[in-house]
Write an enzyme that holds these catalytic residues in place. Sequence first.
Site, PDB file in Angstrom:
ATOM      1  N   HIS A  20       0.838  -1.201   0.000  1.00 53.96           N
ATOM      2  CA  HIS A  20       0.000   0.000   0.000  1.00 53.96           C
ATOM      3  C   HIS A  20       0.876   1.257   0.000  1.00 53.96           C
ATOM      4  O   HIS A  20       0.626   2.203  -0.743  1.00 53.96           O
ATOM      5  CB  HIS A  20      -0.912   0.018   1.232  1.00 53.96           C
ATOM      6  CG  HIS A  20      -1.954  -1.060   1.225  1.00 53.96           C
ATOM      7  ND1 HIS A  20      -3.305  -0.797   1.235  1.00 53.96           N
ATOM      8  CD2 HIS A  20      -1.853  -2.416   1.200  1.00 53.96           C
ATOM      9  CE1 HIS A  20      -3.991  -1.937   1.228  1.00 53.96           C
ATOM     10  NE2 HIS A  20      -3.114  -2.930   1.210  1.00 53.96           N
ATOM     11  N   ASP A 118      -6.485   5.309   2.919  1.00 54.69           N
ATOM     12  CA  ASP A 118      -6.658   3.888   2.611  1.00 54.69           C
ATOM     13  C   ASP A 118      -7.962   3.374   3.220  1.00 54.69           C
ATOM     14  O   ASP A 118      -8.768   4.141   3.740  1.00 54.69           O
ATOM     15  CB  ASP A 118      -5.449   3.120   3.157  1.00 54.69           C
ATOM     16  CG  ASP A 118      -4.986   2.012   2.217  1.00 54.69           C
ATOM     17  OD1 ASP A 118      -5.857   1.333   1.637  1.00 54.69           O
ATOM     18  OD2 ASP A 118      -3.769   1.809   2.088  1.00 54.69           O
ATOM     19  N   ALA A 348      16.865  -6.952  -4.394  1.00 54.84           N
ATOM     20  CA  ALA A 348      17.057  -7.122  -5.840  1.00 54.84           C
ATOM     21  C   ALA A 348      16.321  -6.011  -6.586  1.00 54.84           C
ATOM     22  O   ALA A 348      15.171  -5.712  -6.268  1.00 54.84           O
ATOM     23  CB  ALA A 348      16.514  -8.480  -6.283  1.00 54.84           C
ATOM     24  N   HIS A 365       3.385 -13.747  -6.855  1.00 53.13           N
ATOM     25  CA  HIS A 365       2.276 -13.910  -5.906  1.00 53.13           C
ATOM     26  C   HIS A 365       1.053 -13.109  -6.360  1.00 53.13           C
ATOM     27  O   HIS A 365       0.021 -13.139  -5.712  1.00 53.13           O
ATOM     28  CB  HIS A 365       2.719 -13.446  -4.516  1.00 53.13           C
ATOM     29  CG  HIS A 365       2.992 -11.965  -4.450  1.00 53.13           C
ATOM     30  ND1 HIS A 365       3.921 -11.340  -5.262  1.00 53.13           N
ATOM     31  CD2 HIS A 365       2.461 -10.981  -3.684  1.00 53.13           C
ATOM     32  CE1 HIS A 365       3.930 -10.045  -4.991  1.00 53.13           C
ATOM     33  NE2 HIS A 365       3.063  -9.800  -4.046  1.00 53.13           N
ATOM     34  N   ASP A 389      -6.638 -10.103  -2.263  1.00 50.47           N
ATOM     35  CA  ASP A 389      -7.289 -10.175  -3.580  1.00 50.47           C
ATOM     36  C   ASP A 389      -6.390 -10.775  -4.656  1.00 50.47           C
ATOM     37  O   ASP A 389      -6.735 -10.734  -5.834  1.00 50.47           O
ATOM     38  CB  ASP A 389      -7.748  -8.782  -4.016  1.00 50.47           C
ATOM     39  CG  ASP A 389      -6.591  -7.888  -4.444  1.00 50.47           C
ATOM     40  OD1 ASP A 389      -5.499  -8.021  -3.848  1.00 50.47           O
ATOM     41  OD2 ASP A 389      -6.770  -7.060  -5.352  1.00 50.47           O
TER      42      ASP A 389
END
Length: 473
Positions: A20, A118, A348, A365, A389
């Site tokens: 987020h 949010d 990375a 993912h 989600d």
Amino acid sequence: MADHSKKLHIAMFPWLAFGHLIPFLELGKLIAQKGHRISFISTPRNIERLPKIPSNLAPSITFVKLPLPHVENLPENAEATMDVPYHIIPYLKKAHDGLQQPLSHFLETSAPDWIIHDFAPHWLPPIATKLGISRAFFSIFKASSLCFFGPSKSSVTEAHEPRTEPKDFTVPPKWVPFPTKIAYRLFEAKKIFESFEENASGVSDWFRLLTIYLGADALAVKTCTEIEGEWMKLLGELHDIVPVIPVGLLPPSTQEIGDNNKDSTWGTIGEWLDKQEKGSVVYIALGSETQPTQQDFTELALGLEQSGLPFFWALRKRSGSVGGDSVELPEGFVERTQGRGVVWTDWAPQLRILAHESVGGFLTHCGWSSVTEALQFGRALIMLPFLTDTGLIARFLEEKEAGVEVPRNEENGSFTRESVAETLRLVVKDVEGKIYRDNAKEMATIFGDMNLQSTYIDKFVELLENRRRVREG
């Protein structure tokens, strides 16, 4: 650029998760580029862990550090979801609710024109309303996911059977008027069902979301109509109490790829990638929030080994995670795959890696920001969703044929090394997988079109400016 006298002051208040925080920061940077002033509010440790702001934007973005209150069961120094195991997150929400008073004080003394917030601070709308501050809920969840979660008005849900058990979430909702396969698997639905029940924070996640919907002046969504046209239209109908506006996909600027040249780690990584065949390498990264079980982790590693494909695995240990069981690679895995694969345990440069022509697929993912970065460069996806989600995102991208999900057991979500190896080979190498590689490249014409994405920011900033004109007029 904004007229200096009309410069807006915008406060931004993301939830305490890097999935987020980063999109909020990206949006803040783009608004600052238009000449407005940003106050980015979070906890001290989270702000310290954010990427550096480009020097040209630094004068326009102020970081506001609000110390996180101490809450029982929340480990010391845990300030983000990546710092705690999944079952501790409700206590993080409880601590986050304790920011109500310091945030109120900041808003009162700084008087921003807008607060972009949010889903979590259900207590914020009445505070901001009383102070005359406009409110925009910025959803990092895309339109199709928000539509699946449901409408903010009861008339729509009353027209359909209520969802009272997990299996109700394994089919598309009745309020979706067009054909779709976007729904949860049973093992995911069981977890999602928890978000409709009160947790240790004292309220449910659904209560938070619904309260935020009803208290917002605008709903901003990290998407664009070229990707989610029919879903955006439906979202507007489900939440017709406020303007619903896409802010674009917020792909990181390609200038940030160049910035990685300064990073000493790139030399080693780039050198290895340069030696690989074009489109042959699988890049694997499961995000900072994902916590696979040892069994899942083992099957993933052995599937990767079994695939025979060259790979680069960004396997960074969860920073400062407290109380989470760490998972171990299978014995001898690194030795057996030496030369063919790299297990990288340091930070990375993901964007730089995905941009490299030797990368042929991304095992992900399915976090929406990670997917955006991959499709920005047209990388086909091997999808292994775990949280919130991400399962819905995986189904959405399967519908677009931009990748394939690793097959799993519907009941418990388990998967096998064989299914991992087969899916990897299909997407990266096999002739039958060409459709996924081609479609992912096609999607890069939208995800990677910076000019197109910039028009969405222009329209959003226009909405922010107009609101003030209306108030002043």
